[in-house]
Scaffold this motif. Sequence first.
Motif, short mmCIF file in Angstrom:
data_model
loop_
_atom_site.label_atom_id
_atom_site.label_comp_id
_atom_site.label_asym_id
_atom_site.label_seq_id
_atom_site.Cartn_x
_atom_site.Cartn_y
_atom_site.Cartn_z
N VAL A 1 0.87 -1.28 -0.20
CA VAL A 1 0.05 0.05 0.02
C VAL A 1 0.87 1.22 0.01
CG1 VAL A 1 -1.88 1.30 1.14
CG2 VAL A 1 -1.60 -1.21 1.16
N LEU A 2 0.70 1.88 -0.97
CA LEU A 2 1.64 3.22 -1.17
C LEU A 2 0.73 4.40 -0.88
CD1 LEU A 2 3.67 3.66 -4.61
CD2 LEU A 2 4.34 3.49 -2.33
N GLY A 3 -0.53 4.33 -1.31
CA GLY A 3 -1.50 5.31 -0.59
C GLY A 3 -2.96 4.89 -0.41
N LEU A 4 -3.51 5.57 0.47
CA LEU A 4 -4.62 5.20 0.80
C LEU A 4 -5.79 6.42 1.02
CD1 LEU A 4 -5.15 2.51 2.10
CD2 LEU A 4 -5.32 3.17 4.35
N GLU A 5 -6.78 6.16 0.92
CA GLU A 5 -8.07 7.21 1.07
C GLU A 5 -8.82 6.59 1.89
OE1 GLU A 5 -9.34 10.17 -2.13
OE2 GLU A 5 -11.25 9.12 -1.85
N ALA A 6 -9.49 7.10 3.00
CA ALA A 6 -10.36 6.65 4.01
C ALA A 6 -11.22 7.65 4.57
CB ALA A 6 -9.47 5.83 5.21
N VAL A 7 -12.47 7.11 5.11
CA VAL A 7 -13.51 7.94 5.96
C VAL A 7 -13.42 7.56 7.42
CG1 VAL A 7 -15.84 8.60 6.01
CG2 VAL A 7 -14.84 7.97 3.69
N LEU A 8 -13.25 8.73 8.33
CA LEU A 8 -13.18 8.47 9.72
C LEU A 8 -14.58 8.39 10.19
CD1 LEU A 8 -10.18 10.72 10.53
CD2 LEU A 8 -10.25 8.32 9.77
N ALA A 9 -14.66 8.03 11.58
CA ALA A 9 -15.93 7.83 12.04
C ALA A 9 -16.91 8.93 11.97
CB ALA A 9 -16.05 7.38 13.40
N ASP A 10 -16.33 10.39 12.01
CA ASP A 10 -17.07 11.50 12.02
C ASP A 10 -17.10 11.97 10.62
OD1 ASP A 10 -14.88 12.33 11.17
OD2 ASP A 10 -14.23 13.68 12.84
N GLY A 11 -16.95 11.01 9.57
CA GLY A 11 -17.31 11.55 8.11
C GLY A 11 -16.14 12.15 7.58
N SER A 12 -15.06 12.65 8.12
CA SER A 12 -14.05 13.28 7.63
C SER A 12 -13.12 12.40 6.84
CB SER A 12 -13.08 13.83 8.52
OG SER A 12 -12.43 13.22 9.41
N VAL B 1 -9.75 11.48 4.78
CA VAL B 1 -8.40 11.54 4.80
C VAL B 1 -7.91 10.85 3.54
CG1 VAL B 1 -7.62 12.16 7.30
CG2 VAL B 1 -8.12 9.66 6.70
N SER B 2 -7.20 11.61 2.77
CA SER B 2 -6.54 11.04 1.62
C SER B 2 -5.04 11.42 1.30
CB SER B 2 -7.33 11.70 0.24
OG SER B 2 -7.09 11.15 -0.92
N ALA B 3 -4.39 9.98 1.04
CA ALA B 3 -2.82 10.40 0.63
C ALA B 3 -2.75 9.27 -0.48
CB ALA B 3 -1.84 10.20 2.13
N MET B 4 -2.86 10.01 -1.52
CA MET B 4 -2.85 8.81 -2.69
C MET B 4 -1.63 9.07 -3.64
SD MET B 4 -5.27 6.68 -2.50
CE MET B 4 -5.80 6.32 -4.20
N GLN B 5 -0.45 10.17 -3.01
CA GLN B 5 0.63 10.28 -3.93
C GLN B 5 1.33 8.83 -4.27
OE1 GLN B 5 -0.11 11.62 -1.14
NE2 GLN B 5 0.09 14.07 -1.01
N PRO B 6 1.85 8.72 -5.44
CA PRO B 6 2.79 7.56 -5.71
C PRO B 6 4.17 7.87 -5.22
CG PRO B 6 2.34 8.71 -7.69
CD PRO B 6 1.52 9.64 -6.62
N MET B 7 4.56 7.92 -4.11
CA MET B 7 5.82 8.17 -3.65
C MET B 7 6.18 7.10 -2.47
SD MET B 7 5.65 12.19 -3.64
CE MET B 7 4.68 12.39 -2.28
N THR C 1 -11.62 3.44 1.24
CA THR C 1 -12.37 3.53 0.12
C THR C 1 -11.69 3.46 -1.09
OG1 THR C 1 -12.36 5.96 0.08
CG2 THR C 1 -14.14 4.98 1.22
N ARG C 2 -10.17 4.00 -1.12
CA ARG C 2 -9.43 3.95 -2.23
C ARG C 2 -8.06 3.57 -1.83
NH1 ARG C 2 -8.90 9.16 -4.64
NH2 ARG C 2 -8.28 8.39 -6.68
N ALA C 3 -7.16 2.95 -2.63
CA ALA C 3 -6.06 2.64 -2.40
C ALA C 3 -5.08 2.91 -3.62
CB ALA C 3 -5.73 1.23 -1.84
N LEU C 4 -3.58 3.35 -3.50
CA LEU C 4 -2.80 3.11 -4.73
C LEU C 4 -1.80 2.20 -4.06
CD1 LEU C 4 -1.43 4.92 -6.76
CD2 LEU C 4 -0.11 5.85 -4.87
N LEU C 5 -1.51 1.11 -4.93
CA LEU C 5 -0.72 -0.20 -4.66
C LEU C 5 0.56 -0.11 -5.48
CD1 LEU C 5 -3.65 -2.92 -4.59
CD2 LEU C 5 -2.79 -1.45 -2.57
N ARG C 6 1.63 -0.43 -4.97
CA ARG C 6 2.87 -0.62 -5.53
C ARG C 6 2.92 -2.22 -6.13
NH1 ARG C 6 9.13 -0.87 -2.83
NH2 ARG C 6 10.09 -0.38 -4.93
N LEU C 7 3.42 -1.99 -7.36
CA LEU C 7 3.37 -3.23 -8.06
C LEU C 7 4.93 -3.66 -8.13
CD1 LEU C 7 0.85 -2.35 -11.19
CD2 LEU C 7 0.57 -3.49 -8.80
N GLN C 8 5.01 -5.11 -8.57
CA GLN C 8 6.30 -5.48 -8.66
C GLN C 8 6.55 -6.12 -9.99
OE1 GLN C 8 8.70 -5.58 -6.20
NE2 GLN C 8 7.07 -4.84 -4.93
#
Lengths: 457, 457
Positions: A160-171, A173-179, A203-210
Amino acid sequence: MILAALRAALGEAQVLGPDAIAPRYFDDETGGTHGAPVGLVRPGSTQEVSEVLRLCLAAGQAVVVQGGRTGLTRAALPRTGELVLSLERLNRIEDVDATSGTMTLGAGTVLQVAQDAAAEAGWRLAVDIGARGSCTIGGMIATNAGGHQVFRHGMMRAHVLGLEAVLADGSVVSAMQPMLKNNTGYDWKHLLIGAEGTLGVVTRALLRLQPGVAGHETALCALPDYTALVRLLALLQARLGPRLASFEAMWDDFLSQAVAVSDLRAPFEQAWPCCVLVETEGPEDGALGAALEEAWAQGLLGDALLAQSGPERARFWAYRDAIGEITRGMALFEPFDVGAPTAQIGALVEAIRARLAQELGLTRMVCFGHVADGNLHIALELACEDQRHAAEAVIYAAVRAAGGTVSAEHGIGLLKRGWLGHTRSADEIALMRRLRGALDPHAILNPGRIFDMETPR
Amino acid sequence: MILAALRAALGEAQVLGPDAIAPRYFDDETGGTHGAPVGLVRPGSTQEVSEVLRLCLAAGQAVVVQGGRTGLTRAALPRTGELVLSLERLNRIEDVDATSGTMTLGAGTVLQVAQDAAAEAGWRLAVDIGARGSCTIGGMIATNAGGHQVFRHGMMRAHVLGLEAVLADGSVVSAMQPMLKNNTGYDWKHLLIGAEGTLGVVTRALLRLQPGVAGHETALCALPDYTALVRLLALLQARLGPRLASFEAMWDDFLSQAVAVSDLRAPFEQAWPCCVLVETEGPEDGALGAALEEAWAQGLLGDALLAQSGPERARFWAYRDAIGEITRGMALFEPFDVGAPTAQIGALVEAIRARLAQELGLTRMVCFGHVADGNLHIALELACEDQRHAAEAVIYAAVRAAGGTVSAEHGIGLLKRGWLGHTRSADEIALMRRLRGALDPHAILNPGRIFDMETPR
């Protein structure tokens, strides 16, 4: 009430009342019993998940998050009063970057679909588990899924390089940069990975491939004892380095059962205490054979077979894959997924076998696992449901004594929460509860999973 | 008052008043200014660290945690009123397990000492940074240190199998089992790794070692443009797989400066926009040369040199290592450590160069970095101290526009906390602050590092 609010926000079609929920949403792989959920919602975007959770928090409505429902700890089984939050519509592969070897996709994407898309672009998603045809990427992230390539490629977390998620209060958080590197404050994605949906909804993910695999060398090795297995592993690591991809142990009980329930012949002329399926990734240049000759010269091997063809390689794996048939032949069984330092697993198996036989009269079991990862699986046949707790007590006590873990890769869910203290100290559990309290103070996300005595408030 | 309590708990010898603190405890690698700490304490065990923090919490006493003080963000510089908590006495290598390839050691152990102990046992601690002779394992964990083997072996996070730490309230959390897999509740160690000492004080670690290296192939490649670099990286990944270990880019400004300040000759007959130092790990079987021939045929290379000997390999690395001499030649400079998706770093360098020249008249800089990790370093010479903030604004604005990060591997500390919002969203920072509040509600651990506007209370 909550359903009306959800329908107003998301439209009628994606919000179902309790009577309209199809049976599949009530089941997982454990065959456990479910409760009576209040409804089912199927959001189609991160933003919709956010709206759902905002409404649920306002209403004090607990949710159970569902991916592919292939888990083995009942975490995704709805309990009475919960709202089923299915992520199945978040199943879009948004991008495969063939230059950098990354993939952006929705949490509801099925693993095999993602694997195929990677392969089509000349890359490989180097994580694989038996449920690949129905498990989802989001579920694999929530449970930090393992499998048989962990020793080489790491658990789901490592991909998992990057992730987007929703917290319990609906906020959101997204960190989907490929670095690969981003040391700016807390790397919160690692907290959500493996948290079984209790800290946020991925809810979304950025995955590193081999890079794609150039080839394989595969061998089936018989060992005179477990000490030889540990020494063989060290030797193969030294000789093969990163090419060593799989190291799957099967004890004698496993192999004899595999032969009994399938049309496979016994692989060796005599029975051995333990055997190992070894596989490399890389050029097929004879490196595995050379390393095994060295092991032979050191007396580490009782016997060894090197696959000479693709079909022979498939036949070797068929022993390992016979676990499905073996457990189908058990009227009532429990799949254990424990861990211990690799060097201690041999003694752990012996201790467990002896105590189960002595104290409970249970003798029908098979032992196998990803021992290079410190992971032992035991499929134990029970005579009746009443034996389940006693068998768990015997096995988890042995695991605790070995400094091991009650769950190596399946997680805790509902099934093992009573045993969490066998692996984690009181201070560790207190820390976990503080984190849970900070992110979901009203305990609306997957309540009661991981932790005992938790009710939404 | 706090010193008296500490002396009563730990004894006189390890608690120093402000006048007795040696100068080295006031310095780090940035040359930044420090404040006036109230004292220095040097606990000798996890239990003593726990006692120190219990006393500090009771007294509302802020601490600044120190490892080897080689950080580049001023996180370890004492501020006025803080107590310096040095972990230098926790420097014992407790165990190197040559069978399983693991190492247990104190947080104050110097990296090079740990590397040597691993090598002596036939293994390798596969993380390396320039400060290896003085940086400590605990500091590397607190900052999730990177270096030039990240593409192959990951950041410090990837090497940590187990951790022991003391939280702000003095509670000790310990998970030191040598197992790759342990899915039992939240994997809290990942939250502490990279948290720069604000969530807990790491006291011990269990590290995973890698097999020793069989050999290296090394090349210096000149590229006609940055697009060719990206394509070369993809080709090398496909051909070399896990053998590709280093991929270090040096722009033309770097190479010409390296030649100017050292006795190195220009490596190529003509100047090229960019060059890359490539190194493999594994058998020296010509695989790198074959891959480079393929790259040549595809027009990706302007020129290329393959090291034919150990001394030639060392000479190639000498270009990269000339960075120390280059920056020593700059009267006033700032070392930037930014990140962006690999494919965008070429355009990022051009944008930064153009804007620094245009807006600030700054033209003396060198660009280099671990571009396969998405990591770009810029050493920028400033004319006067007043230009520092303006230069940061230019560079971090360009990084933000590229979807990048203001810190790839150095962290935030005191130096970059004003720029955190250029990389992390408000919701992400809110999440981080919730975690900080849950674990250290009185902000006594490294206050003001990472986050602005934070005072112990």
